[in-house]
Design an enzyme around this catalytic site. Structure first.
Site, PDB file in Angstrom:
ATOM      1  N   SER A 173      -2.863   2.709  10.031  1.00 24.81           N
ATOM      2  CA  SER A 173      -2.515   2.802  11.607  1.00 24.81           C
ATOM      3  C   SER A 173      -3.022   1.620  12.309  1.00 24.81           C
ATOM      4  CB  SER A 173      -2.877   3.943  11.928  1.00 24.81           C
ATOM      5  OG  SER A 173      -1.533   4.788  12.084  1.00 24.81           O
ATOM      6  N   PRO A 174      -3.122   0.433  11.990  1.00 17.35           N
ATOM      7  CA  PRO A 174      -3.826  -0.719  12.678  1.00 17.35           C
ATOM      8  C   PRO A 174      -3.366  -1.120  13.955  1.00 17.35           C
ATOM      9  CG  PRO A 174      -2.312  -1.554  10.984  1.00 17.35           C
ATOM     10  CD  PRO A 174      -2.415  -0.012  10.648  1.00 17.35           C
ATOM     11  N   ARG A 217       9.610  -7.571  13.181  1.00 19.16           N
ATOM     12  CA  ARG A 217       8.294  -7.081  13.432  1.00 19.16           C
ATOM     13  C   ARG A 217       7.480  -7.193  12.092  1.00 19.16           C
ATOM     14  NH1 ARG A 217      10.639  -3.195  17.342  1.00 19.16           N
ATOM     15  NH2 ARG A 217      11.047  -1.730  15.696  1.00 19.16           N
ATOM     16  N   HIS A 271      -7.314   9.729  -1.389  1.00 18.70           N
ATOM     17  CA  HIS A 271      -6.406   9.607  -0.143  1.00 18.70           C
ATOM     18  C   HIS A 271      -7.195  10.465   0.673  1.00 18.70           C
ATOM     19  CE1 HIS A 271      -2.407   9.317   1.156  1.00 18.70           C
ATOM     20  NE2 HIS A 271      -2.856   8.974   2.275  1.00 18.70           N
ATOM     21  N   GLY A 305      -2.304   1.458  15.977  1.00 16.94           N
ATOM     22  CA  GLY A 305      -2.572   2.844  16.555  1.00 16.94           C
ATOM     23  C   GLY A 305      -1.147   3.580  16.672  1.00 16.94           C
ATOM     24  N   LYS A 335      -2.522   6.137  -4.289  1.00 18.12           N
ATOM     25  CA  LYS A 335      -3.668   7.079  -3.816  1.00 18.12           C
ATOM     26  C   LYS A 335      -3.557   8.552  -4.299  1.00 18.12           C
ATOM     27  CE  LYS A 335      -3.681   4.986   0.737  1.00 18.12           C
ATOM     28  NZ  LYS A 335      -2.186   4.676   1.168  1.00 18.12           N
ATOM     29  N   TYR A 387       3.490   9.925  -0.061  1.00 15.05           N
ATOM     30  CA  TYR A 387       4.558   9.335   0.746  1.00 15.05           C
ATOM     31  C   TYR A 387       6.073   9.742   0.027  1.00 15.05           C
ATOM     32  CZ  TYR A 387       0.611   6.621   2.635  1.00 15.05           C
ATOM     33  OH  TYR A 387      -0.746   6.192   3.078  1.00 15.05           O
ATOM     34  N   LYS A 417       2.735  -1.426   9.138  1.00 14.22           N
ATOM     35  CA  LYS A 417       4.088  -1.035   8.700  1.00 14.22           C
ATOM     36  C   LYS A 417       5.086  -1.066   9.517  1.00 14.22           C
ATOM     37  CE  LYS A 417       3.152   4.110   9.137  1.00 14.22           C
ATOM     38  NZ  LYS A 417       1.730   3.882   9.718  1.00 14.22           N
ATOM     39  N   SER A 418       6.216  -1.337   9.090  1.00 12.50           N
ATOM     40  CA  SER A 418       7.662  -1.429  10.043  1.00 12.50           C
ATOM     41  C   SER A 418       8.721  -1.667   9.071  1.00 12.50           C
ATOM     42  CB  SER A 418       7.331  -2.738  10.810  1.00 12.50           C
ATOM     43  OG  SER A 418       8.482  -2.788  11.487  1.00 12.50           O
ATOM     44  N   GLN A 422     -10.325   2.803   2.715  1.00 12.22           N
ATOM     45  CA  GLN A 422      -9.244   2.673   3.948  1.00 12.22           C
ATOM     46  C   GLN A 422      -9.314   3.748   4.939  1.00 12.22           C
ATOM     47  OE1 GLN A 422      -4.384   3.476   3.978  1.00 12.22           O
ATOM     48  NE2 GLN A 422      -5.058   1.825   2.228  1.00 12.22           N
ATOM     49  N   ASP A 474       0.810  -0.972   0.001  1.00  9.81           N
ATOM     50  CA  ASP A 474       0.019   0.001   0.077  1.00  9.81           C
ATOM     51  C   ASP A 474       0.864   0.969   0.186  1.00  9.81           C
ATOM     52  OD1 ASP A 474      -2.889   1.004   0.621  1.00  9.81           O
ATOM     53  OD2 ASP A 474      -1.568   2.260   1.913  1.00  9.81           O
TER      54      ASP A 474
HETATM   55  P1  A2P Z   1       9.113   0.028  13.184  1.00 14.15           P
HETATM   56  O1  A2P Z   1       9.155   0.335  11.831  1.00 14.15           O
HETATM   57  O2  A2P Z   1      10.445   0.620  14.048  1.00 14.15           O
HETATM   58  O3  A2P Z   1       8.788  -1.301  13.572  1.00 14.15           O
HETATM   59  P2  A2P Z   1       1.077   1.866  12.596  1.00 14.15           P
HETATM   60  O4  A2P Z   1       0.884   0.753  11.553  1.00 14.15           O
HETATM   61  O5  A2P Z   1      -0.396   1.683  13.477  1.00 14.15           O
HETATM   62  O6  A2P Z   1       0.961   3.439  12.040  1.00 14.15           O
HETATM   63  O7  A2P Z   1       2.386   1.726  13.553  1.00 14.15           O
HETATM   64  C1  A2P Z   1       3.677   1.942  12.911  1.00 14.15           C
HETATM   65  C2  A2P Z   1       4.487   2.064  13.944  1.00 14.15           C
HETATM   66  O8  A2P Z   1       4.625   0.946  14.700  1.00 14.15           O
HETATM   67  C3  A2P Z   1       5.861   1.844  13.356  1.00 14.15           C
HETATM   68  O9  A2P Z   1       6.504   3.166  13.734  1.00 14.15           O
HETATM   69  C4  A2P Z   1       6.623   0.545  13.670  1.00 14.15           C
HETATM   70  O10 A2P Z   1       7.831   1.004  13.927  1.00 14.15           O
HETATM   71  C5  A2P Z   1       5.755   0.073  14.854  1.00 14.15           C
HETATM   72  N1  A2P Z   1       5.614  -1.255  14.840  1.00 14.15           N
HETATM   73  C6  A2P Z   1       5.018  -1.997  13.527  1.00 14.15           C
HETATM   74  N2  A2P Z   1       4.900  -3.315  13.938  1.00 14.15           N
HETATM   75  C7  A2P Z   1       5.338  -3.443  15.308  1.00 14.15           C
HETATM   76  C8  A2P Z   1       5.043  -4.486  16.319  1.00 14.15           C
HETATM   77  N3  A2P Z   1       4.777  -5.630  16.012  1.00 14.15           N
HETATM   78  N4  A2P Z   1       5.415  -4.321  17.534  1.00 14.15           N
HETATM   79  C9  A2P Z   1       6.000  -2.985  18.068  1.00 14.15           C
HETATM   80  N5  A2P Z   1       5.963  -1.868  17.171  1.00 14.15           N
HETATM   81  C10 A2P Z   1       5.508  -2.106  15.901  1.00 14.15           C
END
Ligand code: A2P
Length: 271
Positions: A184-185, A232, A98, A187, A65, A40, A226-227, A157, A35
């Site tokens: 932001s699933p 993670r 968007h 949060g 978007k 971005y 996202k990460s 979305q 996505d």
């Molecule tokens: P990072 O990239 O260092 O893992 P959201 O998707 O709700 O917007 O949240 C994204 C944020 O949550 C990112 O800053 C990400 O940081 C962090 N994040 C993603 N997955 C995890 C996880 N499984 N545990 C803790 N933090 C996470």
């Protein structure tokens, strides 16, 4: 291609080799929905990662978007072309508006949304995109759009997580067969210290992030976590080997609201 049950988000994925590595790791871990968005400012990097992933184009589900400053028929057509070129693709799987034009900022908000939607319908007709939808639309934005649309949005979305459940918008969409995706699933970290979610994480032997993502999947919501961290990234898709009981789902659904970003689509002004 059917829409996958979970996606990988690229908001703030670094426009660098680190970003390419994160997306390649996600695809290796099993994510197929990637996505993105013009806003971005990393679509060339996303395109590089898609090409380097080694997974066939038709096995991927790529979303972009159109940003508010590019709304209206002609500007949307141009914005789509830019995203397609930056991504290095010849079609997208999904293209979304968007943010809605809102009555708070535009007298002609209905016309702006409708003419942008016309462009998306045209892109679908031209086979440039396989599905079209919206993002951050409330029922009050969707009602007039549906009234003037030839093809209804397939997806909305929205910001959604166990601490911000958006029940009214989700029910409204479900009644009209509009699939809900969650941005932001997790949060953005605001839900990690919640006592109920912590106790459920212990009970199911999972992390709070996995409880949140599993709650979304069981609620017919497609989460887009996202990460950039490989562990993670893998952890977040490892949610299909357990089931949250009806009782525990109900407990999450009864939580007070505590996970919202405060970005109200009728208050933000992106142009
Ligand atoms: P990072 O990239 O260092 O893992 P959201 O998707 O709700 O917007 O949240 C994204 C944020 O949550 C990112 O800053 C990400 O940081 C962090 N994040 C993603 N997955 C995890 C996880 N499984 N545990 C803790 N933090 C996470």
């Amino acid at each position: 291609m059917l829409i996958p049950a979970i996606g990988f988000g690229t908001y703030r994925t670094p426009d660098s080799s680190e970003g390419v590595a994160a997306i390649c790791e996600a695809i290796k871990s099993g994510y197929r929905l990637i996505d993105g968005a013009a806003k971005y400012e990393n679509e060339k990097m996303v395109g590089t990662a898609l090409a380097e992933s080694g997974v066939a184009r038709q096995a991927l589900f790529v979303t972009s978007k159109v940003w508010p400053t590019d709304m209206g028929y002609d500007a949307t057509m141009r914005a789509f072309e830019r995203s397609l070129t930056d991504l290095g693709l010849d079609y997208l799987d999904m293209y979304l508006i968007h943010w809605p034009a809102s009555p708070t900022h535009h007298n002609d908000w209905k016309e702006i949304n409708a003419s942008t939607w016309k462009a998306l319908e045209n892109l679908l007709d031209l086979n440039c995109v396989r599905s079209i939808g919206v993002s951050n639309f409330k029922p009050s934005h969707l009602e007039p759009l549906l009234a003037s649309a030839n093809i209804p949005p397939m997806v909305n979305q929205i910001e959604c997580n166990p601490g911000m459940r958006q029940q009214a918008t989700r029910e409204w969409c479900a009644e009209r067969d509009i699939v809900v995706e969650a941005w932001s699933p997790l949060g953005r970290g605001r839900i990690f210290e919640n006592p109920l979610l912590l106790s459920l994480a212990r009970k199911y032997g999972k992390t709070v992030a996995q409880i949140a993502l599993r709650w979304e999947v069981q609620s017919d919501i497609i989460p887009i976590p996202k990460s950039v961290n490989p562990d993670r990234i893998r952890q977040n898709i490892n949610i299909f080997d357990f089931h949250i009981s009806d009782e525990d789902m109900e407990a999450i659904n009864s939580l007070p609201i505590f996970g919202e970003s405060g970005l109200d689509p009728d208050a933000v002004d992106f142009g």
